[in-house]
Design an enzyme around this catalytic site. Structure first.
Site, short mmCIF file in Angstrom:
data_model
loop_
_atom_site.label_atom_id
_atom_site.label_comp_id
_atom_site.label_asym_id
_atom_site.label_seq_id
_atom_site.Cartn_x
_atom_site.Cartn_y
_atom_site.Cartn_z
N ARG A 27 0.82 -1.22 0.00
CA ARG A 27 0.00 0.00 0.00
C ARG A 27 0.85 1.26 0.00
O ARG A 27 0.35 2.35 -0.28
CB ARG A 27 -0.93 0.02 1.22
CG ARG A 27 -1.90 -1.16 1.29
CD ARG A 27 -2.72 -1.09 2.55
NE ARG A 27 -3.56 0.08 2.55
CZ ARG A 27 -4.77 0.13 1.99
NH1 ARG A 27 -5.25 -0.95 1.42
NH2 ARG A 27 -5.48 1.22 1.98
N GLY A 101 -4.71 8.97 4.34
CA GLY A 101 -5.66 9.93 3.74
C GLY A 101 -5.02 11.30 3.64
O GLY A 101 -3.79 11.43 3.75
N LYS A 485 1.86 -1.83 -17.99
CA LYS A 485 2.61 -2.83 -17.22
C LYS A 485 4.12 -2.56 -17.31
O LYS A 485 4.83 -2.55 -16.32
CB LYS A 485 2.30 -4.25 -17.72
CG LYS A 485 0.91 -4.74 -17.32
CD LYS A 485 0.75 -5.06 -15.87
CE LYS A 485 0.14 -3.99 -15.03
NZ LYS A 485 -1.19 -3.54 -15.16
N GLU A 488 5.03 0.74 -15.37
CA GLU A 488 4.94 0.81 -13.91
C GLU A 488 5.92 -0.10 -13.19
O GLU A 488 6.25 0.15 -12.02
CB GLU A 488 3.51 0.58 -13.44
CG GLU A 488 2.89 -0.72 -13.72
CD GLU A 488 1.45 -0.78 -13.19
OE1 GLU A 488 0.62 -1.43 -13.82
OE2 GLU A 488 1.17 -0.16 -12.15
N HIS A 504 -0.77 9.59 -37.11
CA HIS A 504 -1.14 10.96 -36.75
C HIS A 504 -0.19 11.55 -35.72
O HIS A 504 -0.53 12.50 -35.01
CB HIS A 504 -2.59 11.00 -36.25
CG HIS A 504 -3.53 10.37 -37.22
ND1 HIS A 504 -3.90 10.96 -38.41
CD2 HIS A 504 -4.13 9.15 -37.20
CE1 HIS A 504 -4.71 10.15 -39.07
NE2 HIS A 504 -4.87 9.04 -38.37
C1 AGP Z 1 -2.38 -1.23 -12.28
O1 AGP Z 1 -1.38 -2.13 -12.44
C2 AGP Z 1 -2.18 -0.24 -11.25
N1 AGP Z 1 -1.94 -0.82 -10.00
C3 AGP Z 1 -3.25 0.83 -11.18
O2 AGP Z 1 -3.32 1.46 -12.42
C4 AGP Z 1 -4.66 0.34 -10.80
O3 AGP Z 1 -5.22 -0.37 -11.85
C5 AGP Z 1 -5.53 1.56 -10.49
O4 AGP Z 1 -4.97 2.23 -9.40
C6 AGP Z 1 -6.97 1.17 -10.19
O5 AGP Z 1 -7.02 0.39 -9.03
P1 AGP Z 1 -8.39 -0.34 -8.65
O6 AGP Z 1 -8.71 -1.32 -9.73
O7 AGP Z 1 -8.10 -0.99 -7.33
O8 AGP Z 1 -9.44 0.74 -8.53
#
Ligand code: AGP
Length: 608
Positions: A27, A101, A485, A488, A504
């Site tokens: 996280r 948050g 992919k 990231e 384009h």
């Molecule tokens: C994808 O590999 C990423 N971890 C990210 O783009 C992810 O898809 C996005 O944050 C959406 O997350 P969610 O499906 O949990 O809402």
């Protein structure tokens, strides 16, 4: 975004907290810290970097305590430093707070508190909470927390302890996920069930504007207006194995290899081979709305948004209903037009993505019916929707989403068939549609078995600085996903485009050093994609093609070809994405990247 764990009970809290927070490291992982009370004194330890750094600081100190809170951070306010790491404490080092948050009015609160003499040590928004609670503390921690939160604007999941109330943890939630784990003579407060799954499967989900008070022998929940609330205890169906690597080097690789089984789980109890109807229990009470729906809007972010694009193509082609796919972060602020009979579908693996959550709240306010496609059971988006479909694929821990993407597409395929049977009962879908998807898990396994070829290709291109991904039709969203992919997890700059769009502009990027990945399966636009390949070849671009097995023609036109089994055009994304997931994975591993915890990312984006 950040991960929080609190513990009160009969076990050695420092160990329980460390084990728990390690499970939430996906996280956020730029710094971490723990606070606990020992012999009536508040102790705080913080460290920059992965949780292993915090563990080093804690090991060797003979701490013994039965209560504490811990945090792993994804920085929003203030760089990842020891000062900015959580927990944050008050002026007297008696109250400690961990927070997930954003406190939006922290500037205003901070200057007010500084005028009242409070001394701030960090650049964070969170520290105002410690000083606000200090301001309102007159002997009872929960009262002080409630008073403080009434002044706060923004989102929070927090846990608070005080050496003046050494046998109590107070937690509160607004916008960020938080749940209570109920064990045998012990209680947990966590951002995600995986942190307490080792100890208990019983959880209580906190709702917005609710606080929880945990003491050694009981827990209580209230609104921040001090009104008792009664909560249902829910049982988590996941087990520990599901949150272990199971012998794989990374969770991402494990989750890529889990896809044959995860797709079987998506279909279990929803499709039967002897009949071509689809059962979606979570939508039965919405059937009338679905029958009379005149428009569908899909809201999502990142990989889920790419799955939504595939869903748009499917629903328009087979259910003949107009569909738009919206970035949730844009949708929520652009005052969208929502007429009567509009269905808004939120796609979110975590079910906690702040922008997607806000988008459905906006749509609900405008009168839309809300459906959700989520993976995390009991997540906020799933609980706030009017109906929904769970993926049933178990936890996805790797930050880069893989098995959730294919599961989302499979669910959208079943939903399309369901919509067709609801809205055009006289012309049901070709019964092969169900058989076609039931053969997909095996076909994915065939692709996984050719991983060695993909590793060879990764070796050739791991040092690329840029990569283009091109596809048409159902494969256009797959091109976007392939690029995401690679970006990231390997930090290589990559872009996905509809292949025809290349002329384009992006074609200007093509030269001998630019690898271009074409998803060129034998579908209704195959001829067109061959032209696009020629355009790249004639500018010396290096072409890697994902092609349909048995297609000998393409091999002589490209530098490298990866063959995938044949399936229908509409189901091709479930196969064509697999080699792209593996290619990105192996290129990232060869570049020495931390694939499960890529820099600057987090698994669940719970702040705007
Ligand atoms: C994808 O590999 C990423 N971890 C990210 O783009 C992810 O898809 C996005 O944050 C959406 O997350 P969610 O499906 O949990 O809402």
């Amino acid at each position: 975004m950040c991960g929080i764990v609190g513990y009160i009970g009969c076990k050695e809290a420092v160990k329980v907290l460390l084990d728990g927070i390690k499970r939430l490291e996906y996280r956020g992982y730029d710094s971490s810290g723990m606070a606990f009370i020992q012999n009536g004194i508040l102790h705080c330890e913080k460290a920059v970097g992965k949780i292993a750094e915090l563990e080093k600081r804690l090991n060797g100190n003979n701490f013994h305590t039965s209560l504490g809170i811990v945090h792993t951070r994804w920085a929003t306010h203030g760089a990842p430093t020891t000062e900015n790491a959580h927990p944050h404490v008050d002026c007297n080092n008696e109250i400690a707070v961990v927070h997930n948050g954003i406190i939006e009015n922290y500037d205003y609160l901070k200057s007010k508190l500084e005028q009242e003499g409070h001394i701030f040590k960090s650049e964070t928004d969170t520290e105002v909470l410690a000083h606000l609670i200090e301001k309102y503390f007159h002997g009872d921690l929960e009262t002080a927390v409630m008073e403080a939160l009434r002044e706060v604007e923004g989102t929070y999941g927090i846990a608070v302890i005080s050496q003046k109330n050494p046998r109590k943890i107070v937690a509160a939630r607004k916008g960020s996920p938080l749940m209570i784990g109920i064990g045998n003579q012990e209680y947990f407060i966590t951002s995600d069930v995986s942190a307490s799954l080792e100890h208990t499967r019983d959880v209580v989900y906190l709702d917005d504007n609710e606080i929880a008070i945990l003491t050694p022998d009981r827990y209580e929940t209230k609104t921040i207006q001090n009104i008792r609330t009664h909560k249902k205890v829910e049982e988590i169906l996941w087990n520990l194995d599901m949150i272990e690597k199971g012998g794989y080097e990374h969770f991402m690789l494990k989750e890529i290899h889990e896809q044959p089984q995860s797709l079987r789980n998506v279909m279990r109890g929803r499709v039967e081979s002897n009949n071509d109807s689809v059962r979606l229990g979570g939508l039965i009470h919405c059937e009338q709305d679905l029958r009379q729906a005149r428009r569908i809007i899909i809201v999502a972010c990142g990989t889920s948004w790419h799955a939504g694009l595939v869903g748009e193509y499917m629903l328009e082609e087979f259910a003949r209903i107009p569909v738009e796919v919206e970035y949730a972060s844009e949708f929520r602020y652009r005052n969208p037009v929502i007429e009567k009979d509009t269905i808004v579908i939120a796609i979110s693996q975590s079910g906690e993505t702040a922008d997607t959550l806000a988008a459905i709240r906006e749509a609900r306010q405008k009168g839309a019916k809300i459906l959700s496609i989520c993976n995390v059971v009991g997540s906020t988006i799933a609980r706030e929707a009017d109906g929904g479909i769970y993926l049933h694929i178990g936890p996805e821990i790797g930050v880069a989403s893989t098995k959730a993407f294919t599961a989302q597409i499979a669910v959208l395929y079943l939903f399309t068939s369901y919509m067709r049977s609801l809205r055009c009962p006289s012309s049901p879908l070709d019964s092969n549609m169900i058989k076609d998807i039931q053969s997909i898990p095996e076909k994915i396994q065939t692709i996984l078995n050719m991983e060695e070829h993909i590793i060879e290709l990764a070796k050739l291109y791991k040092d690329s600085e840029h990569t283009l991904y091109l596809g048409r039709g159902y494969n256009y969203p797959v091109a976007l996903e392939g690029a995401l992919k690679l970006k990231e997890i390997s930090y290589i700059h990559a872009e996905g485009y509809p292949a025809a769009e290349m002329k384009h502009g992006p074609i200007a990027l093509i030269n001998k050093d630019m690898p271009v990945v074409f998803i060129a399966t034998r579908d209704n636009v195959y001829g067109k994609i061959l032209n696009n390949i020629e355009e790249v070849k004639s500018r010396k671009g290096k072409v890697i093609a994902i092609a349909t097995e048995g297609d000998d023609q393409i091999a002589e036109k490209v530098n490298h070809v990866l063959y995938i089994p044949k399936t229908t055009d509409v189901l091709t994304p479930l196969l064509s994405v697999i080699p792209l997931q593996l290619l990105a994975y192996h290129m990232a591993v060869m570049r020495g990247c931390d694939v499960d915890k890529p820099r600057n990312l987090a698994k669940s984006v719970t702040v705007e």
